[in-house]
Design a protein around this motif. Structure first.
Motif, PDB file in Angstrom:
ATOM      1  N   GLU A 116       0.828  -1.205   0.000  1.00 55.58           N
ATOM      2  CA  GLU A 116       0.000   0.000   0.000  1.00 55.58           C
ATOM      3  C   GLU A 116       0.864   1.257   0.000  1.00 55.58           C
ATOM      4  N   ARG A 117       0.190   2.411  -0.039  1.00 55.29           N
ATOM      5  CA  ARG A 117       0.856   3.718  -0.005  1.00 55.29           C
ATOM      6  C   ARG A 117       0.630   4.339   1.365  1.00 55.29           C
ATOM      7  N   ILE A 118       1.719   4.611   2.077  1.00 51.48           N
ATOM      8  CA  ILE A 118       1.641   5.231   3.392  1.00 51.48           C
ATOM      9  C   ILE A 118       2.601   6.414   3.442  1.00 51.48           C
ATOM     10  N   GLU A 119       2.065   7.564   3.874  1.00 48.53           N
ATOM     11  CA  GLU A 119       2.897   8.753   4.035  1.00 48.53           C
ATOM     12  C   GLU A 119       3.401   8.812   5.466  1.00 48.53           C
ATOM     13  N   CYS A 120       4.690   8.837   5.636  1.00 53.95           N
ATOM     14  CA  CYS A 120       5.285   8.892   6.971  1.00 53.95           C
ATOM     15  C   CYS A 120       5.410  10.353   7.396  1.00 53.95           C
ATOM     16  N   GLN A 121       4.637  10.736   8.400  1.00 51.84           N
ATOM     17  CA  GLN A 121       4.622  12.122   8.852  1.00 51.84           C
ATOM     18  C   GLN A 121       5.909  12.503   9.565  1.00 51.84           C
ATOM     19  N   ARG A 122       6.538  11.562  10.243  1.00 55.34           N
ATOM     20  CA  ARG A 122       7.778  11.881  10.945  1.00 55.34           C
ATOM     21  C   ARG A 122       8.912  12.141   9.968  1.00 55.34           C
ATOM     22  N   GLU A 123       9.000  11.342   8.921  1.00 55.10           N
ATOM     23  CA  GLU A 123      10.087  11.480   7.939  1.00 55.10           C
ATOM     24  C   GLU A 123       9.753  12.462   6.825  1.00 55.10           C
ATOM     25  N   GLY A 124       8.453  12.680   6.600  1.00 56.69           N
ATOM     26  CA  GLY A 124       8.051  13.502   5.474  1.00 56.69           C
ATOM     27  C   GLY A 124       8.241  12.794   4.141  1.00 56.69           C
ATOM     28  N   ARG A 125       8.148  11.474   4.179  1.00 59.21           N
ATOM     29  CA  ARG A 125       8.336  10.664   2.959  1.00 59.21           C
ATOM     30  C   ARG A 125       7.083   9.870   2.664  1.00 59.21           C
ATOM     31  N   ILE A 126       6.931   9.497   1.388  1.00 55.64           N
ATOM     32  CA  ILE A 126       5.817   8.642   0.972  1.00 55.64           C
ATOM     33  C   ILE A 126       6.370   7.281   0.571  1.00 55.64           C
ATOM     34  N   HIS A 127       5.854   6.239   1.186  1.00 52.18           N
ATOM     35  CA  HIS A 127       6.257   4.872   0.866  1.00 52.18           C
ATOM     36  C   HIS A 127       5.135   4.234   0.042  1.00 52.18           C
ATOM     37  N   ASP A 128       5.393   4.086  -1.236  1.00 51.36           N
ATOM     38  CA  ASP A 128       4.354   3.593  -2.152  1.00 51.36           C
ATOM     39  C   ASP A 128       4.779   2.244  -2.742  1.00 51.36           C
ATOM     40  N   TYR A 129       4.068   1.192  -2.332  1.00 53.04           N
ATOM     41  CA  TYR A 129       4.335  -0.157  -2.831  1.00 53.04           C
ATOM     42  C   TYR A 129       3.064  -0.768  -3.428  1.00 53.04           C
ATOM     43  N   THR A 130       2.245   0.079  -4.017  1.00 51.36           N
ATOM     44  CA  THR A 130       0.973  -0.398  -4.566  1.00 51.36           C
ATOM     45  C   THR A 130       1.160  -1.319  -5.771  1.00 51.36           C
ATOM     46  N   ARG A 131       2.333  -1.319  -6.372  1.00 57.46           N
ATOM     47  CA  ARG A 131       2.587  -2.191  -7.529  1.00 57.46           C
ATOM     48  C   ARG A 131       3.125  -3.561  -7.119  1.00 57.46           C
ATOM     49  N   LYS A 132       3.317  -3.744  -5.846  1.00 50.61           N
ATOM     50  CA  LYS A 132       3.853  -5.028  -5.365  1.00 50.61           C
ATOM     51  C   LYS A 132       2.850  -6.153  -5.615  1.00 50.61           C
ATOM     52  N   GLN A 133       3.345  -7.307  -6.114  1.00 54.92           N
ATOM     53  CA  GLN A 133       2.508  -8.453  -6.461  1.00 54.92           C
ATOM     54  C   GLN A 133       2.644  -9.571  -5.415  1.00 54.92           C
ATOM     55  N   GLY A 134       1.703 -10.523  -5.483  1.00 58.21           N
ATOM     56  CA  GLY A 134       1.804 -11.731  -4.654  1.00 58.21           C
ATOM     57  C   GLY A 134       1.229 -11.601  -3.263  1.00 58.21           C
ATOM     58  N   ILE A 135       0.470 -10.538  -2.985  1.00 60.45           N
ATOM     59  CA  ILE A 135      -0.125 -10.362  -1.663  1.00 60.45           C
ATOM     60  C   ILE A 135      -1.545 -10.933  -1.700  1.00 60.45           C
ATOM     61  N   GLU A 136      -1.779 -11.998  -0.955  1.00 64.27           N
ATOM     62  CA  GLU A 136      -3.063 -12.694  -0.998  1.00 64.27           C
ATOM     63  C   GLU A 136      -4.100 -12.105  -0.051  1.00 64.27           C
ATOM     64  N   GLU A 137      -3.674 -11.658   1.123  1.00 63.41           N
ATOM     65  CA  GLU A 137      -4.631 -11.170   2.114  1.00 63.41           C
ATOM     66  C   GLU A 137      -3.931 -10.287   3.128  1.00 63.41           C
ATOM     67  N   THR A 138      -4.622  -9.225   3.578  1.00 65.28           N
ATOM     68  CA  THR A 138      -4.106  -8.365   4.641  1.00 65.28           C
ATOM     69  C   THR A 138      -5.230  -8.075   5.639  1.00 65.28           C
ATOM     70  N   PHE A 139      -4.882  -7.909   6.903  1.00 60.64           N
ATOM     71  CA  PHE A 139      -5.874  -7.530   7.915  1.00 60.64           C
ATOM     72  C   PHE A 139      -5.174  -7.009   9.162  1.00 60.64           C
ATOM     73  N   ILE A 140      -5.916  -6.237   9.947  1.00 64.36           N
ATOM     74  CA  ILE A 140      -5.410  -5.655  11.189  1.00 64.36           C
ATOM     75  C   ILE A 140      -6.238  -6.183  12.356  1.00 64.36           C
ATOM     76  N   LEU A 141      -5.571  -6.583  13.431  1.00 64.18           N
ATOM     77  CA  LEU A 141      -6.237  -7.009  14.654  1.00 64.18           C
ATOM     78  C   LEU A 141      -5.730  -6.137  15.803  1.00 64.18           C
ATOM     79  N   THR A 142      -6.645  -5.699  16.666  1.00 67.60           N
ATOM     80  CA  THR A 142      -6.284  -4.847  17.794  1.00 67.60           C
ATOM     81  C   THR A 142      -7.010  -5.320  19.050  1.00 67.60           C
ATOM     82  N   PRO A 143      -6.570  -4.874  20.241  1.00 64.26           N
ATOM     83  CA  PRO A 143      -7.312  -5.187  21.469  1.00 64.26           C
ATOM     84  C   PRO A 143      -8.738  -4.632  21.396  1.00 64.26           C
ATOM     85  N   LYS A 144      -9.643  -5.234  22.149  1.00 61.94           N
ATOM     86  CA  LYS A 144     -11.065  -4.874  22.039  1.00 61.94           C
ATOM     87  C   LYS A 144     -11.355  -3.440  22.456  1.00 61.94           C
TER      88      LYS A 144
END
Length: 429
Positions: free
Chosen positions: A29-57
């Motif tokens: 995905e594309r994430i802008e790092c506010q601390r560094e002032g940089r954009i990390h864009d990996y939206t062209r990356k292939q082979g990712i089958e599934e992503t999800f986030i889990l957090t405490p209730k």
């Protein structure tokens, strides 16, 4: 064969890394790092089958926003050498379905959330199109601070401490092995994984009396190829398959790994043949066959696979000789010509039992108790022992056995000796 892998790495600022970049790369995905002032864009990356986030209730609502989550992680760390995230890299069994792989990864991530109170971001990756197609794996990125209603709070020191960190990680390694084995069992697969060290597995095998398994585990851990060597070996395998020829390693590390894998495969094959021989012997004895006949049937069953293969029948014996360290090329000790040291080593393992030299093992195989052994030895002093007769079965070609049986049954009648005997390579030396 299912293999086990779980490694834990840290994302350190001192190494020039950030949690925002690590998350963006793993989930594509594309994430802008506010601390560094940089954009990390990996939206062209292939082979990712599934992503999800889990957090405490009781985590805040913004924790499900990946960009906000990892920017908050970066903001919660103020030191220049802070460890901002921790990555758990998991190998997923190729023997189970994609749904099952997803489920066990979720179960593992839930345990991380429950145990440490951290935020967990998961990316399941497919095998690389040019690599090993069994290489399903997951990247599980976690915060190093607890996530509570007010945001990130205390560090998870239990994982950072030298006293407790190793213990915690070992327990999670055991959990991951258990999750995989349950999934393999549900799928009806016989493969299993083991998170313990080779030495620990070997000690366990010796405790349960499985000396063949202990022999197989008496080896060094497999050498890691590294990215460069791994890429070269992958290309060599593809080219060999494309041209219909045998794969030959092109790097020193690749040669070491390939030889180790061949040795393990030979041991597994030897163990399967040994178990088949024992089972066949027991069935034949229950059916009323004599010990010699049952032993011959066991040998035929164990060597049947070689007869149907388009390869040199000596290949399997030579492989066993290399594995047990009895190869003529590896041992400078003078050896009489014609002896098969692989077979002798196999016989030695089969006959060894509780400190006795073989006769006790044979008696037990025939259903006798320890009490009966002394009486049997007294009787067998007047005739060839069962052990000697079984060794004759192992060392004589089938046709010689048949000729001797006929001579004994006909009590001295002459047997035709000028037959053209075609020796069975699976039984001769």
């Amino acid at each position: 064969m299912a293999s086990y892998h779980l490694s834990v790495k840290t994302i350190k600022r001192s190494a020039g890394r950030s949690a925002t970049a690590a998350a963006a790369y793993r989930v594509g995905e594309r994430i802008e790092c506010q601390r560094e002032g940089r954009i990390h864009d990996y939206t062209r990356k292939q082979g990712i089958e599934e992503t999800f986030i889990l957090t405490p209730k009781d985590a805040p609502d913004w924790a499900t926003d990946r960009s906000r989550l990892w920017n908050e992680v970066e903001a919660s760390e103020t030191r220049r050498n802070s460890v901002t995230a921790r990555e758990w890299e998991l190998a997923l069994p190729s023997e189970i379905s994609a749904e099952a792989r997803s489920q066990i990864t979720r179960d593992f991530a839930r345990e991380l959330v429950s145990r440490y109170g951290v935020a967990v971001d998961v990316a399941i990756h497919a095998p690389h199109r040019e690599g090993d197609q069994r290489n399903h794996h997951a990247h599980v990125l976690t915060s190093t601070r607890k996530l509570e209603p007010e945001g990130f709070t205390a560090k998870t020191r239990v994982l950072d401490s030298a006293k407790t960190g190793g213990v915690e990680i070992e327990q999670m390694r055991g959990l991951w092995a258990e999750l995989q084995n349950r999934a393999l069992e549900r799928a009806g697969k016989v493969e299993r994984v083991d998170h313990r060290s080779l030495e620990a597995q070997r000690e366990a095998a010796l405790e349960r009396g499985d000396e063949l398994a202990a022999e197989e585990l008496d080896r060094d851990p497999e050498l890691k190829l590294g990215p460069a060597a791994n890429s070269m070996e992958r290309r060599a395998k593809v080219m060999a398959e494309r041209h219909g020829r045998e794969y030959v390693p092109v790097t020193e590390r690749g040669a070491v790994v390939h030889a180790a894998r061949q040795a393990r495969a030979a041991f597994r094959e030897m163990r399967a043949r040994l178990e088949l021989a024992r089972e066949t012997y027991g069935i034949e004895r229950e059916a009323g066959q004599g010990r010699v006949s049952a032993g011959l049937a066991a040998l035929r069953a164990a060597t049947a696979k070689d007869r149907n293969r388009d390869r040199n029948p000596d290949d399997f014996r030579e492989r066993l000789a290399r594995v047990v360290g009895r190869s003529r090329d590896q041992d400078d000790t003078p050896k009489p010509e014609g002896r098969n040291y692989a077979r002798e080593r196999l016989k030695e393992i089969m006959e060894k039992d509780a400190g006795r030299d073989g006769q006790a093992a044979v008696h037990k195989l025939d259903g006798h108790s320890e009490y009966d052994i002394g009486e049997d030895i007294g009787r067998e002093a007047r005739k060839p022992s069962v052990n000697e007769r079984l060794k004759d079965v192992l060392n004589k070609p089938r046709e010689r056995l048949e000729i001797e049986d006929e001579r004994e049954q006909e009590k001295g009648q002459e047997v035709e000796k000028d037959r053209d005997i075609d020796r069975d390579p699976g039984l001769s030396h």
